[in-house]
Design a protein around this motif. Sequence first.
Motif, mmCIF file in Angstrom:
data_model
loop_
_atom_site.group_PDB
_atom_site.id
_atom_site.type_symbol
_atom_site.label_atom_id
_atom_site.label_comp_id
_atom_site.label_asym_id
_atom_site.label_seq_id
_atom_site.Cartn_x
_atom_site.Cartn_y
_atom_site.Cartn_z
ATOM 1 N N LEU A 136 8.339 -12.977 -1.596
ATOM 2 C CA LEU A 136 8.450 -11.820 -0.708
ATOM 3 C C LEU A 136 7.182 -11.682 0.122
ATOM 4 C CD1 LEU A 136 9.884 -9.180 -3.215
ATOM 5 C CD2 LEU A 136 11.118 -10.379 -1.421
ATOM 6 N N PRO A 137 7.327 -11.257 1.363
ATOM 7 C CA PRO A 137 6.124 -10.983 2.157
ATOM 8 C C PRO A 137 5.282 -9.912 1.449
ATOM 9 C CG PRO A 137 8.080 -10.996 3.545
ATOM 10 C CD PRO A 137 8.555 -11.064 2.129
ATOM 11 N N ALA A 138 3.966 -10.060 1.502
ATOM 12 C CA ALA A 138 3.046 -9.182 0.766
ATOM 13 C C ALA A 138 3.279 -7.708 1.096
ATOM 14 C CB ALA A 138 1.608 -9.576 1.058
ATOM 15 N N GLU A 139 3.443 -7.383 2.371
ATOM 16 C CA GLU A 139 3.639 -5.979 2.759
ATOM 17 C C GLU A 139 4.919 -5.415 2.148
ATOM 18 O OE1 GLU A 139 4.656 -3.456 6.753
ATOM 19 O OE2 GLU A 139 3.222 -5.106 6.965
ATOM 20 N N PHE A 140 5.997 -6.181 2.191
ATOM 21 C CA PHE A 140 7.265 -5.735 1.614
ATOM 22 C C PHE A 140 7.130 -5.569 0.108
ATOM 23 C CE2 PHE A 140 11.296 -6.621 -0.479
ATOM 24 C CZ PHE A 140 12.103 -5.661 0.123
ATOM 25 N N ARG A 141 6.512 -6.543 -0.551
ATOM 26 C CA ARG A 141 6.320 -6.489 -2.000
ATOM 27 C C ARG A 141 5.535 -5.239 -2.401
ATOM 28 N NH1 ARG A 141 3.612 -11.101 -2.711
ATOM 29 N NH2 ARG A 141 1.656 -9.994 -2.629
ATOM 30 N N ASP A 142 4.475 -4.933 -1.644
ATOM 31 C CA ASP A 142 3.662 -3.743 -1.944
ATOM 32 C C ASP A 142 4.464 -2.463 -1.749
ATOM 33 O OD1 ASP A 142 1.563 -5.441 -2.508
ATOM 34 O OD2 ASP A 142 0.588 -5.164 -0.563
ATOM 35 N N ARG A 143 5.245 -2.388 -0.682
ATOM 36 C CA ARG A 143 6.066 -1.196 -0.434
ATOM 37 C C ARG A 143 7.130 -1.045 -1.515
ATOM 38 N NH1 ARG A 143 7.677 -2.897 5.005
ATOM 39 N NH2 ARG A 143 9.712 -2.190 4.327
ATOM 40 N N LEU A 144 7.722 -2.142 -1.926
ATOM 41 C CA LEU A 144 8.737 -2.110 -2.978
ATOM 42 C C LEU A 144 8.134 -1.619 -4.288
ATOM 43 C CD1 LEU A 144 11.577 -2.726 -4.053
ATOM 44 C CD2 LEU A 144 10.824 -5.100 -4.398
ATOM 45 N N ARG A 145 6.994 -2.144 -4.664
ATOM 46 C CA ARG A 145 6.333 -1.714 -5.905
ATOM 47 C C ARG A 145 5.989 -0.229 -5.861
ATOM 48 N NH1 ARG A 145 2.351 -6.884 -6.877
ATOM 49 N NH2 ARG A 145 3.948 -8.221 -7.796
ATOM 50 N N GLN A 146 5.495 0.231 -4.718
ATOM 51 C CA GLN A 146 5.150 1.642 -4.589
ATOM 52 C C GLN A 146 6.398 2.517 -4.704
ATOM 53 O OE1 GLN A 146 2.163 2.998 -4.593
ATOM 54 N NE2 GLN A 146 3.074 5.030 -4.538
ATOM 55 N N ALA A 147 7.479 2.112 -4.069
ATOM 56 C CA ALA A 147 8.728 2.882 -4.148
ATOM 57 C C ALA A 147 9.248 2.914 -5.578
ATOM 58 C CB ALA A 147 9.773 2.280 -3.209
#
Length: 83
Positions: free
Chosen positions: A58-69
Amino acid sequence: MKCEELLAALNDYVDGSLGPEICEAFEEHLQGCNPCQVVVDNIRQTITLYKAGQPFELPAEFRDRLRQALREKWREKFPVKPQ
């Protein structure tokens, strides 16, 4: 068979656990219903990709947003209680 009935039987169809007469009705419905064809095709493709076992980074930005959500949803569902 109606779309709702097809969707309710989808897991059993994919697993191969439906009886022959229901499978025939399922296939008949698919021949004339493009939205259900799309759903079934997507399920088949997902299973194929899963079985192939090819990891997808996963792209890093998407992965970070997913984890935060996911963290936020976890906190909403399981709030920390004061001791």
